[in-house]
Every structure is written in structure tokens, then in C-alpha cells.
Design a protein around this motif. Structure first.
Motif, PDB file in Angstrom:
ATOM      1  N   PHE A 227       2.076  -4.909  -2.580  1.00 58.91           N
ATOM      2  CA  PHE A 227       2.873  -3.942  -1.816  1.00 58.91           C
ATOM      3  C   PHE A 227       4.139  -3.630  -2.609  1.00 58.91           C
ATOM      4  O   PHE A 227       4.777  -4.547  -3.132  1.00 58.91           O
ATOM      5  CB  PHE A 227       3.251  -4.541  -0.457  1.00 58.91           C
ATOM      6  CG  PHE A 227       3.963  -3.596   0.465  1.00 58.91           C
ATOM      7  CD1 PHE A 227       3.261  -2.772   1.323  1.00 58.91           C
ATOM      8  CD2 PHE A 227       5.354  -3.516   0.475  1.00 58.91           C
ATOM      9  CE1 PHE A 227       3.910  -1.890   2.173  1.00 58.91           C
ATOM     10  CE2 PHE A 227       6.017  -2.646   1.314  1.00 58.91           C
ATOM     11  CZ  PHE A 227       5.290  -1.825   2.174  1.00 58.91           C
ATOM     12  N   ASP A 228       4.489  -2.374  -2.751  1.00 60.40           N
ATOM     13  CA  ASP A 228       5.735  -1.901  -3.387  1.00 60.40           C
ATOM     14  C   ASP A 228       5.496  -0.977  -4.562  1.00 60.40           C
ATOM     15  O   ASP A 228       6.333  -0.137  -4.879  1.00 60.40           O
ATOM     16  CB  ASP A 228       6.662  -3.029  -3.868  1.00 60.40           C
ATOM     17  CG  ASP A 228       7.520  -3.586  -2.763  1.00 60.40           C
ATOM     18  OD1 ASP A 228       7.640  -2.925  -1.718  1.00 60.40           O
ATOM     19  OD2 ASP A 228       8.058  -4.692  -2.939  1.00 60.40           O
ATOM     20  N   ASP A 229       4.381  -1.172  -5.291  1.00 56.28           N
ATOM     21  CA  ASP A 229       4.091  -0.368  -6.479  1.00 56.28           C
ATOM     22  C   ASP A 229       5.213  -0.430  -7.510  1.00 56.28           C
ATOM     23  O   ASP A 229       5.743   0.584  -7.955  1.00 56.28           O
ATOM     24  CB  ASP A 229       3.819   1.093  -6.097  1.00 56.28           C
ATOM     25  CG  ASP A 229       3.289   1.899  -7.292  1.00 56.28           C
ATOM     26  OD1 ASP A 229       2.602   1.301  -8.132  1.00 56.28           O
ATOM     27  OD2 ASP A 229       3.590   3.107  -7.378  1.00 56.28           O
ATOM     28  N   ILE A 243       0.685  -0.445  -2.356  1.00 53.34           N
ATOM     29  CA  ILE A 243       1.166   0.679  -1.558  1.00 53.34           C
ATOM     30  C   ILE A 243       2.535   1.097  -2.071  1.00 53.34           C
ATOM     31  O   ILE A 243       3.424   0.263  -2.237  1.00 53.34           O
ATOM     32  CB  ILE A 243       1.261   0.301  -0.066  1.00 53.34           C
ATOM     33  CG1 ILE A 243      -0.148   0.170   0.526  1.00 53.34           C
ATOM     34  CG2 ILE A 243       2.065   1.338   0.716  1.00 53.34           C
ATOM     35  CD1 ILE A 243      -0.156  -0.304   1.963  1.00 53.34           C
ATOM     36  N   SER A 244       2.687   2.379  -2.343  1.00 54.70           N
ATOM     37  CA  SER A 244       3.994   2.925  -2.713  1.00 54.70           C
ATOM     38  C   SER A 244       4.664   3.469  -1.461  1.00 54.70           C
ATOM     39  O   SER A 244       4.054   4.263  -0.726  1.00 54.70           O
ATOM     40  CB  SER A 244       3.835   4.039  -3.748  1.00 54.70           C
ATOM     41  OG  SER A 244       5.058   4.724  -3.923  1.00 54.70           O
ATOM     42  N   VAL A 245       5.903   3.054  -1.238  1.00 52.90           N
ATOM     43  CA  VAL A 245       6.625   3.541  -0.054  1.00 52.90           C
ATOM     44  C   VAL A 245       7.341   4.851  -0.347  1.00 52.90           C
ATOM     45  O   VAL A 245       8.025   5.395   0.518  1.00 52.90           O
ATOM     46  CB  VAL A 245       7.639   2.483   0.436  1.00 52.90           C
ATOM     47  CG1 VAL A 245       6.929   1.219   0.875  1.00 52.90           C
ATOM     48  CG2 VAL A 245       8.684   2.182  -0.636  1.00 52.90           C
ATOM     49  N   ASN A 246       7.180   5.362  -1.574  1.00 49.88           N
ATOM     50  CA  ASN A 246       7.803   6.630  -1.966  1.00 49.88           C
ATOM     51  C   ASN A 246       9.318   6.601  -1.744  1.00 49.88           C
ATOM     52  O   ASN A 246       9.898   7.434  -1.045  1.00 49.88           O
ATOM     53  CB  ASN A 246       7.163   7.792  -1.208  1.00 49.88           C
ATOM     54  CG  ASN A 246       5.712   7.989  -1.594  1.00 49.88           C
ATOM     55  OD1 ASN A 246       5.367   7.907  -2.776  1.00 49.88           O
ATOM     56  ND2 ASN A 246       4.843   8.196  -0.620  1.00 49.88           N
ATOM     57  N   ALA A 247       9.949   5.590  -2.377  1.00 49.51           N
ATOM     58  CA  ALA A 247      11.386   5.360  -2.196  1.00 49.51           C
ATOM     59  C   ALA A 247      12.230   6.557  -2.613  1.00 49.51           C
ATOM     60  O   ALA A 247      13.235   6.873  -1.968  1.00 49.51           O
ATOM     61  CB  ALA A 247      11.806   4.114  -2.975  1.00 49.51           C
TER      62      ALA A 247
END
Length: 629
Positions: A227-229, A243-247
């Protein structure tokens, strides 16, 4: 005045934080805003206690001076600090947005990752036929870690998949070391999982390492997801499904909310993105990123060595100097040549209290964790060239030369040692210190270096004070023979080196034996004190006075071809002696000689010649007294 936005964060997840900064910067560039990033690191000391001194960087912020505030409370990893700063922000009435973690009464931008995290687990079940699941989590009571485990549990319950207690680890600490140890325990079990769901990518990488060491094939025998990419997740082998949270998108939207500033708290959700890679079996080919990552290994090693070398050489600069002024001059020269990690525009600022301590003007409060009203710029580099160093108001935050009409990003990091706050670092348009957690190592190392410098100067000051006390004559309050051996020789040799003349005056009290025998030793002491006081109150500041023996004194100092010091001492002695109205006179014989530089190599040879001049005067005194009688 150009508008500015502040970001409060902790860069333990550097990729994520840099993505947030990049997103904010894109919006700031578009709207001509400055971004002030206040970053700090909470960490554990060797004794297990939590060091939160770095959070003092937030005390620099007067929220009302900003046009918008962004905060990442989940990254601070400290509930009390997050709540304290949230309260201050809300009280300021300044538009504010919480990123990835809602705060009551504040706008927020969040990632729609909860349902997607569930989809990731369903992907393992539906597309890869996973049946036995393990979960390697983060710290207990952490909002993000708890949320991920809740999603994990809900999916397994929905598929009637048994939750095996030996496969669940909920006491992690975000580090790869802890996750690696937990994974080793997991793979030493007779019954092993066929899928491991991890709280983040670092944990997933630790799990894959432990699996490979146990000869478990990924993805054939074990699927691993994170999790975080983070950037490493696509560079290592196997690359991590995550998973990318699209920061960046979240941060960009957060700035837009600040600019629009809705009257009521607004919450927006940015969809997350599932990224399928090698660790779950969706991708088998070695990628360009993985090949380059392996080939750049030695470059990364060299970079790490250069960073360590930078800090070592910086410590050498501090060790070589005994004053803040000299240190500042040489720091400027040092950073002019070496600023690969700090950037071309940066400054180091120390609290005024710390500078005064280093200058031996005062002691300091060892528990001081506030910045005070003023800070001293001890390093200021602009475009790689030294810029003026000066004292500035703390509320100004940056030196004047850093200000610009163009939108800029300012990174602030605290400088401290253990619980003692020294100051802070600020860079302009350069966030390289956040990469690879270099900011943590840099600020801790520089804080330790400054503390060593501070303690060394304190020790030197105390030693000097002890030296002066041990070389001081109690009766006369002049320096004693030990002082002559130390300070006198030091001055004489220095004058010779600097081609300066030295005046030496030898003084002997007249009729001292008569005074002692006829009037008692208390009067003898009075005679010594009177002559000593005449010396102390007359000689120039750059002269030294010594009690050479019982009733003998030496005065010395740098001078030109002539001097009036002897005459002034003699006149002062007459005035003091007359004012005492004693039944005897306190007088002295004087011998003076000015020695040219290097005329004498040995101080005591010079004193002997001055003594001989005095002896002639003493003989004249005795002849005069005898003729009168």
C-alpha cells in the motif's frame, strides 16, 4: 504582499510527502503562492523514550501570517501534537485543509482507498485463487493501519475465509526490520499462507525478502501486496502490487479548497488507483525501472558515502574554531564549496539564546524548546555563494535575500540534540534533504555537532575561569607567579610573534621589613594591597599585573617606543598612600624597560633586566633616606 501557504508534515514516508509537496507546488505556481513546508521527525531514543523535540518547528508558525494551512495529521504519528496544532489552526480562522485524515471543523481531502483496498484483497481471491491469508500491519491504534486491517477482515468474512490468528501481526512499527522479523516467524510455521496483505510497501518488501530466504517462490507459491506505491515498490524484484492514493492530486485539490474557502467545512475524495505488478502474478517481465535500479546500485552507495563525508567534514569545521564569529566565516566558505545535499539556496539559523551561550555571554536552559524573539543566521548561501549573515526576527522566518517575486518552496527542518533545541534549517526550492530520509540524518547529526561545539566552548570557558582563579593572588587580586608562567609567557611570546614591543615594569615596596617589624603584618598586607590597587586601577586593559613575590610586582604589556604607564602607577600610589593618613609612608621603587620584538627570547631574562633597573632606583632611595637621617 505575495500570499503564502504552510504545510505541517513529517517526512518518514519521503515519497508520499514529496508527492504532496509537488501537488501543492503545482497549484502554488499556477496561483503565484509561496509554500512553507514545516517538517519534523518523531523518533525513539536508545532508551525507548519518544523524542518529540522536533515538533518545536511548528512553534515558528504564526498561523495568522499565512493565507492557508495544510496539515497531514496521520503522518505526525502523535495524536496530541496533531490535536494541539489543529486547535491552533482553527482558532486562527485561517482557511485550512487536512490531507488524508479528517479533522472536525476543518476542510479535508481524502483518498478513496478503503473500498479499493478491499478490491485488492478480492483480486487475490478472485483472480489468483488465494485461500489462506496473512496480514502484517502497523502500530496498534493507528488510524491508517486499523482501517486497512478492518477492510482485510471484512473481505475475508464476506468470503467465509477463516481468519488464522497465527497469520495476523498487528504490532508493527512501519519499519522493514520489524516486518522482516514478523515475516520470518510466519514462514517458519508448518502451515503457511498463500497470500500476505501488508499495511504498506515497506512491509511488503520485507515480507518478500523473508519469503525468498525461505525458498518460497513469488508469485507462484505466495502473493504479496502492499500500500502507498512508493518508488521502490516498482524498482525492486519482485515489484510490489499496491495502491496509489494519488497524493499529488489530493494536495492540488487541497490548495483549490483553500483558495475557494467554502463557508462550511468541505470534504473531497480523490479516487485511489490499484497498481498490479509482479508480487501478485499480474506481471512477469523485468521492467526498465528494475534494470536501472540494479545498475544504479553503486551510484546510490557513492551518494550515501558522500552524504556521510559531508557531515564528517562539517563536524571538522566546528571542531577547529573557538568563536561563533570565526565559525560563521568558515561555515560560509565550507558550504560555498559543498552544498550538494542542502541545495544552492539555504540558511542555518540558531536561537539567540544558543549564540549567547556559545559566546559565553550567558548560560542556557537545557530544557528550552522555544525559538525566542530573534535568531542568528550563521550560514546563508544564495545561488551557491555566501550571502550576508545577520540577526533576524524569528517571525520573519527567512533571511531577506531568500524572498522572491516568483512562487517559491521553503523547507524548514528543526536542529536539536536530544531535548535541546538549537535552531532550524531552511532551504529554498530544494527538497532533496527529504529524500531517503536524509533530512532526519542531517538534522540529528548537525544538532549533535552543534551540541558538541556548545559543550566544548562551555568547557573551555569553565577551564579558563578555573585557570584564572588558580592563578590569582588572594591578597593583591593580581595574577600570581603561576599566572606569570601562564599568561605572562603567553603574552610575551605573542608579542614577539607579532613584532610588538613589550614593556616590563618591576616594582618593589620600600621599607617593607620596617613596616612589618614596627607596625605589624596587617600593615604589611595593607602596603601590598595599596600598591596592587594602584597597579590594577592604572594599567591599560591590554596590560597584565602580577604579584611576583612578597613585596615585588611585575607589570607587562604591549607598547610602542615610549610609555607613561610607570609614571601613572607611581602617581596613583602617591594619591592612595596620602589618602590613608598612615604613621608611615607607602612608597615603591620602579624599574622599567621596553624590549623590542625578539630582543629577548625568554620572559624571565627580560624581567631580570627590569629588576636590575629597579635595583638602581632602590639604591638611590636608600641613599636619600640615609642622608635625611
Amino acid at each position: 504582499m505575495k500570499k503564502k501557504i504552510a504545510l505541517l508534515t513529517s517526512p518518514w514516508s519521503p515519497d508520499y510527502v514529496i508527492s504532496i509537496i509537488n501537488g501543492i507546488k503545482s497549484a502554488c505556481d499556477k496561483n503565484n503562492l509561496d509554500l512553507y513546508v514545516f517538517a519534523c521527525y518523531k523518533f525513539s531514543e536508545p532508551d525507548g523514550t519518544q523524542n518529540t523535540t522536533g515538533f518545536a518547528i511548528f512553534d515558528l508558525i504564526n498561523y495568522k501570517d499565512f493565507d492557508g494551512i495544510l496539515i497531514t495529521p496521520h503522518l505526525l504519528n502523535d495524536y496530541e501534537v496533531a490535536q494541539r496544532e489543529a486547535k491552533r489552526i482553527l482558532e486562527s480562522k485561517v482557511p485550512a485543509v487536512s490531507i488524508a485524515h479528517p479533522i472536525e471543523g476543518m476542510h479535508s481531502v481524502n483518498s478513496g482507498n478503503y473500498d479499493l483496498y478491499k478490491d485488492l484483497i478480492r483480486h487475490l481471491i478472485n483472480d489468483h485463487n488465494a485461500k489462506k491469508f496473512a496480514f502484517v500491519g502497523g502500530p496498534e491504534n493507528d488510524v491508517g493501519a486499523d482501517s486497512n486491517f478492518r477492510a482485510f477482515r471484512e473481505v475475508l468474512e464476506g468470503y467465509n475465509i477463516l481468519l488464522i490468528q497465527d497469520f495476523i501481526f498487528l504490532d508493527g512499527d512501519w519499519t522493514t526490520k520489524t516486518a522482516y522479523e514478523q515475516a520470518k516467524k510466519l514462514f517458519e510455521l508448518k502451515d503457511r499462507p498463500d497470500a500476505v496483505v501488508c499495511v504498506n510497501d515497506f512491509t511488503a518488501m520485507a515480507v518478500t525478502k523473508a519469503a525468498i530466504e525461505h525458498d518460497i517462490k513469488i508469485p507462484e507459491e505466495l502473493k504479496v501486496v502492499g500500500f502507498d506505491d512508493i518508488s521502490l515498490s516498482k524498482q525492486i524484484i519482485p515489484s510490489i502490487t499496491t495502491i496509489s492514493v494519488n497524493a499529488e492530486k489530493m494536495a492540488y485539490e487541497a490548495v483549490n479548497i483553500i483558495l475557494n474557502n467554502p463557508k462550511t467545512p468541505e470534504s473531497k475524495t480523490i479516487p485511489a488507483t490499484m497498481i498490479k505488478r509482479q508480487s501478485c502474478g499480474c506481471c512477469n517481465n523485468i521492467t526498465k525501472e528494475q534494470i536501472l535500479f540494479a545498475q544504479n546500485y553503486y551510484q546510490r552507495m557513492d551518494e550515501a558515502q558522500r552524504f556521510t563525508s559531508q557531515l564528517r567534514h562539517l563536524e571538522d569545521v566546528f571542531i577547529k574554531h573557538e568563536t561563533v564569529k570565526k565559525l560563521t566565516e568558515n561555515l560560509q566558505l565550507f558550504f560555498e564549496k559543498r552544498h550538494a545535499f542542502e541545495g544552492p539556496d539555504f540558511a542555518i539559523l540558531l536561537k539567540d539564546e544558543v549564540v549567547k551561550t556559545l559566546n559565553s555571554e550567558q548560560t542556557s536552559d537545557e530544557n528550552s524548546r522555544t525559538y525566542g524573539k530573534e535568531v542568528q543566521v550563521i550560514t546563508n548561501i544564495e545561488n551557491g555563494i555566501p550571502a550576508p549573515v545577520e540577526k533576524i526576527k524569528t517571525k520573519s522566518l527567512i533571511p531577506d535575500n531568500m524572498k522572491s517575486d516568483k512562487p517559491s518552496v521553503f523547507l524548514f527542518l528543526p536542529i536539536f540534540n536530544q531535548r535541546y533545541l538549537h535552531g532550524y534549517f531552511v532551504s529554498k526550492n530544494d527538497t532533496r534533504l527529504l529524500e531517503e530520509k536524509n533530512g532526519y540524518n542531517w538534522t540529528r547529526s548537525v544538532g549533535t555537532i552543534i551540541e558538541k561545539f556548545r559543550q566544548t566552548l562551555i568547557y573551555r570557558t569553565m577551564s579558563e575561569q578555573h585557570r584564572k582563579l588558580s592563578t590569582r593572588d588572594a591578597l593583591s587580586d593580581l595574577l600570581n607567579r603561576a599566572g606569570l608562567d601562564s599568561f605572562g609567557i603567553e603574552m610575551f611570546n605573542k608579542n614577539n610573534r607579532e613584532k610588538t614591543n613589550t614593556e616590563i615594569i618591576f616594582i618593589d615596596i620600600n621599607n617593607m621589613k620596617v613596616i612589618n617589624d614596627k607596625h605589624g603584618h596587617l600593615h604589611g598586607d595593607l602596603a601590598v594591597k595599596t600598591v596592587a590597587e594602584a597597579i590594577r586601577t592604572t594599567i591599560p586593559k591590554n596590560y597584565l599585573g602580577f604579584r611576583y613575590g612578597g613585596d615585588e610586582f611585575v607589570v607587562m604589556g604591549p607598547c610602542k617606543k615610549s610609555s607613561t604607564v610607570l609614571q601613572k602607577i607611581e602617581n596613583q600610589l602617591k594619591q592612595k598612600a596620602n589618602s590613608l593618613s598612615l604613621p608611615y609612608q607607602i612608597t615603591a621603587s620602579f624599574g622599567s624597560k621596553i624590549f623590542e620584538a625578539n630582543e629577548k627570547e625568554n620572559l624571565f631574562d627580560a624581567i631580570k633586566e627590569a629588576d636590575e633597573v629597579m635595583y638602581v632606583k632602590k639604591e638611590e632611595f636608600h641613599k636619600t633616606v640615609k642622608s635625611r637621617n
